[in-house]
Write a protein that holds these residues in place. Structure first.
Motif, PDB file in Angstrom:
ATOM      1  N   ILE A   1       0.990  -1.189  -0.062  1.00  0.00           N
ATOM      2  CA  ILE A   1       0.112  -0.009   0.092  1.00  0.00           C
ATOM      3  C   ILE A   1       0.846   1.132  -0.022  1.00  0.00           C
ATOM      4  CG2 ILE A   1      -1.868   1.337   1.228  1.00  0.00           C
ATOM      5  CD1 ILE A   1      -2.748  -1.218   2.580  1.00  0.00           C
TER       6      ILE A   1
ATOM      7  N   ILE B   1       1.196   5.257   0.397  1.00  0.00           N
ATOM      8  CA  ILE B   1       0.529   6.496   0.881  1.00  0.00           C
ATOM      9  C   ILE B   1       1.487   7.539   0.430  1.00  0.00           C
ATOM     10  CG2 ILE B   1      -0.487   7.559   2.742  1.00  0.00           C
ATOM     11  CD1 ILE B   1      -0.629   5.144   4.177  1.00  0.00           C
TER      12      ILE B   1
ATOM     13  N   GLN C   1       6.411   9.977   0.577  1.00  0.00           N
ATOM     14  CA  GLN C   1       5.743   8.666   0.484  1.00  0.00           C
ATOM     15  C   GLN C   1       5.989   7.824   1.634  1.00  0.00           C
ATOM     16  OE1 GLN C   1       6.638   7.592  -3.670  1.00  0.00           O
ATOM     17  NE2 GLN C   1       7.976   6.246  -2.840  1.00  0.00           N
TER      18      GLN C   1
ATOM     19  N   LEU D   1      -6.180   1.100   8.349  1.00  0.00           N
ATOM     20  CA  LEU D   1      -6.038   2.657   7.614  1.00  0.00           C
ATOM     21  C   LEU D   1      -7.320   3.086   7.844  1.00  0.00           C
ATOM     22  CD1 LEU D   1      -3.563   1.949   4.748  1.00  0.00           C
ATOM     23  CD2 LEU D   1      -3.275   3.170   6.886  1.00  0.00           C
TER      24      LEU D   1
ATOM     25  N   LEU E   1      -3.986  12.955   1.235  1.00  0.00           N
ATOM     26  CA  LEU E   1      -3.407  11.722   0.985  1.00  0.00           C
ATOM     27  C   LEU E   1      -3.968  11.302  -0.202  1.00  0.00           C
ATOM     28  CD1 LEU E   1      -4.143  10.261   4.556  1.00  0.00           C
ATOM     29  CD2 LEU E   1      -1.876  11.155   3.801  1.00  0.00           C
TER      30      LEU E   1
ATOM     31  N   ILE F   1      -3.819   7.237  -1.255  1.00  0.00           N
ATOM     32  CA  ILE F   1      -3.698   5.965  -0.730  1.00  0.00           C
ATOM     33  C   ILE F   1      -3.807   4.754  -1.871  1.00  0.00           C
ATOM     34  CG2 ILE F   1      -4.402   4.231   1.116  1.00  0.00           C
ATOM     35  CD1 ILE F   1      -5.229   6.341   2.640  1.00  0.00           C
ATOM     36  N   ASP F   2      -2.952   4.456  -2.326  1.00  0.00           N
ATOM     37  CA  ASP F   2      -2.799   3.434  -3.510  1.00  0.00           C
ATOM     38  C   ASP F   2      -2.672   2.084  -3.017  1.00  0.00           C
ATOM     39  OD1 ASP F   2      -2.917   2.350  -5.890  1.00  0.00           O
ATOM     40  OD2 ASP F   2      -1.252   3.746  -6.930  1.00  0.00           O
TER      41      ASP F   2
END
Length: 704
Positions: free
Chosen positions: A615, A617, A663, A678, A695, A697-698
């Motif tokens: 993940i 961020i 990041q 999260l 933010l 968030i990927d």
């Protein structure tokens, strides 16, 4: 009075509760009031009466819901997985509201309008605005139903084009192409049909006939009364595949859906949701189409990054969404690729996915691949061997593809006196020089300025053009081969579907001897007369700060190599500064399995997918110190989470669109637990700032 949870379209807030005197199906679009302004909303579910006073739903938009229970499950799961408000996920299921179009009725006498002349001939003629609209629709769709054309275009313009012999009315309801599959292809078809509920990977070398395999399965599915969804990664692939699909399935209604359709996107959407389309072909956005009775979903070129949306929220992966849709629909799910993602191939090797190998070309033979060490070359653009082979290939009456990773003339302008590199003022990246209009351009934010004559730091006029782009290669090739017909194929040259279709038609008709192109030419295109492929700057992506750099390089070079030798003897010349690099060697040996074995060992040691989930961020702010402060604050807030935390660190592109970025990378063994943790932190607002705006968030990122 009943009460409903309503998600708000394009509004980054959780669902709200509204009242309505009646029943409303989940998924129905409604109009609701937020702060005295009307907004589109989606009914999620019926809820108990709240303890507080609520507003009433203002208006019901849809007479019926287009989102069934299965689709709503996908929406809710995606909202959770991608940590995105459910309204933003539901927005994907409908065409953009700014496009308006009439819903079509299911009626056809089997008559179609088609172009009677070549596309290149059309563009030499003087057509008025209304005539061009008709031509552009044909370029997008191959042919269009005659009744549909009469309803949606000027009848006089249609008649004018018929009188000029530009259009023809024909009956396309005829017997489809009689394609004979090889014994290997037939066995794959049988194996897939015998296990319809398992995911399947067709891992076939370029040109092995993977498309014909899933076409054959699509034929079985359609005859059983079910529908088919085929996803492709790029818009540029849809015209050629659309024509192949129409030839293979002339008796069914075929739809096409992608972002470049404009107003007709709404019309196509209406056709699909009203049950008038048997086979839908589209890019990643088509995975959200509320299509009923799906019996087969195919993801072609599954390795392509284009299936991941990472430029804007929601940052979803269309491959994963497609797989989940197939599971809920009980549909056959097929991934197709010559160079699948490491994670995909690992699932196939371990038995989670059924693996089907196709290791022989259905037409032509694999090309010979030669590696050129550019450290020994006089020119850094075209080696002596590549020049010689272009000349030889042209004499034989064949075409050449030259692949260049970057567009523009030069990837940077640098002062040789003080070393200053001209960068975008909004982004921390060098601007690219475009010779065509004499400008420096940023390919991230679009900023541009005229090419400077002196250095802004020291005033020197000694400015050097560095790096190689498509314009520079085109210019160099034109000087060496002035008699050859050269076409550049990149996003600067081909800005719409009309220009794409015209170029593809020109290639097919042998109107170009050499095509210089970016990633657009590397995959999916099938032309029989490509005798030579040259790769300029093969090392471009190897040095990227991304654990997928090796994978991307192997996939890209393998795919572009596969364009050669489909109808004539093929050759590939790869120019590189690192001829001994293991990735380059694996490509020259055309050995995906050897590449996979080396790469999977490296991933296991370093703890990257498929062994750990990621993940990413990204925290951004207009001031670098504020971005860093918020990143550190975030790290402290999630310190007890079920994951390993790396960072915060400056993003590879530190400044992007006037914002500074830090990041944090999370490595986790249980993705659902990590997401749940999260989400709870964000909902509890422990961070002290608006998380959805600062933010990114990927989940399972493709870009760093």
């Amino acid at each position: 009075m009943n009460y409903f949870s309503v998600a708000i379209s394009r509004y980054p807030i959780p669902s709200l509760i509204y009242a309505f005197d009646g029943e409303i199906e989940p998924g129905t679009r409604v109009v609701v009031d937020i702060r005295n302004k009307n907004h589109t909303g989606y009914v999620i579910e019926k809820v108990d009466q709240p303890a507080f006073k609520v507003k009433s739903i203002t208006e019901i938009i849809d007479k019926k819901s287009f989102i069934d229970e299965k689709m709503m499950t996908i929406v809710k799961e995606s909202s959770f997985k991608y940590i995105t408000p459910i309204g933003e996920i539901l927005d994907l299921c409908f065409p953009p509201s700014k496009f308006k179009g009439k819903a079509l009725k299911k009626e056809s006498a089997g008559k179609y309008l088609s172009l009677k002349v070549s596309i290149s001939e059309v563009f030499r003629l003087k057509l008025d605005k209304n005539e061009m609209k008709i031509v552009e629709s044909l370029l997008e769709n191959g042919s269009i139903e005659y009744l549909y054309a009469l309803k949606n275009f000027s009848r006089s313009s249609i008649q004018s084009l018929l009188n000029k012999n530009i259009l023809i009315i024909e009956n396309l309801i005829s017997k489809g192409e009689n394609v004979k599959l090889s014994s290997v292809q037939n066995q794959v078809v049988k194996d897939i049909l015998s296990k319809p509920l398992k995911p399947h990977l067709i891992n076939g070398i370029t040109g092995s006939g993977k498309t014909e395999i899933y076409f054959e399965i699509a034929d079985h599915v359609i005859k059983s009364g079910k529908r088919v969804l085929i996803l492709v990664p790029e818009i540029v692939l849809t015209p050629q595949l659309m024509m192949r699909t129409r030839k293979r399935f002339p008796e069914i209604k075929i739809g096409i859906y992608h972002s470049a359709l404009g107003a007709s996107r709404k019309i196509e959407w209406d056709e699909v949701v009203n049950g008038n389309v048997d086979l839908l072909l589209g890019t990643r956005s088509a995975v959200w189409m509320p299509m009923k009775d799906i019996g087969l979903i195919v993801v072609d070129e599954e390795q392509d990054d284009s299936y991941k949306q990472y430029a804007m929220r929601p940052y979803y992966n269309a491959v994963d969404v497609a797989k989940r849709r197939a599971e809920l629909e009980g549909a056959i799910f097929i991934l197709s690729s010559a160079t699948p993602r490491i994670e995909t191939y690992h699932k196939a090797i371990t038995g989670e996915t059924e693996l089907h190998k196709v290791e022989e070309r259905s037409v032509g033979k694999l090309p010979d691949i030669k590696i050129v060490d550019m450290k020994k070359s006089k020119s850094q653009i075209l080696s002596d061997l590549l020049i010689k082979q272009i000349e030889e290939n042209s004499k034989n009456g064949n075409q050449t593809f030259l692949f260049v990773p970057k567009k523009g003339f030069a990837s940077r302008i640098q002062c040789t006196n003080c070393g200053y590199i001209f960068k975008c003022p909004n982004c921390d990246v060098p601007m690219v020089y475009h010779k065509v209009d004499g400008t420096l351009k940023c390919h991230y934010c679009g900023y541009e300025e005229p090419l400077p004559t002196t250095c802004v730091v020291c005033g020197s006029s000694n400015l050097k053009k560095g790096g190689i782009g498509t314009e520079r290669v085109e210019s160099e090739v034109s000087k060496i081969f002035p008699a050859l017909r050269i076409k550049r194929m990149d996003r600067e040259e081909l800005k719409d579907m009309t220009s794409v279709e015209e170029t593809l038609d020109g290639i097919a008709r042998m109107e170009f001897d050499i095509v210089v192109g970016t990633k657009m030419i590397t995959k999916g295109l099938d032309f029989p007369n490509i005798g030579l492929v040259g790769v300029i700057d093969a090392d471009h992506s190897l040095g990227m700060p991304d654990f997928r750099a090796n994978e991307r390089t192997f996939q890209l070079l393998s795919q572009v190599s596969g364009r050669a030798g489909r109808g004539v003897k093929g050759e590939v010349i790869i120019q590189t500064m690192e001829p001994d690099n293991p990735i380059i060697k694996a490509i020259s040996d055309q050995n995906y399995d050897a590449f996979y074995r080396a790469e999977i060992d490296r991933r296991k040691v370093s703890g990257y997918p498929p062994f750990k989930e990621l993940i990413l961020i990204t925290v951004e702010d207009k001031l670098p110190q504020d971005a860093m402060k918020n990143a550190e604050k975030l790290k402290q807030a999630i310190a007890q989470g079920p994951f390993e935390i790396l960072g915060p660190a400056e993003s590879p592109i530190f400044k992007l669109m006037s914002k500074y970025r830090y990041q944090i990378l999370l490595k986790c063994s249980d993705l659902d637990k990590a997401i749940e943790f999260l989400s709870s932190k964000i909902k509890a607002e422990l961070l002290g700032f608006d998380p959805l705006n600062v933010l990114k968030i990927d989940v399972q990122p493709y870009s760093f």
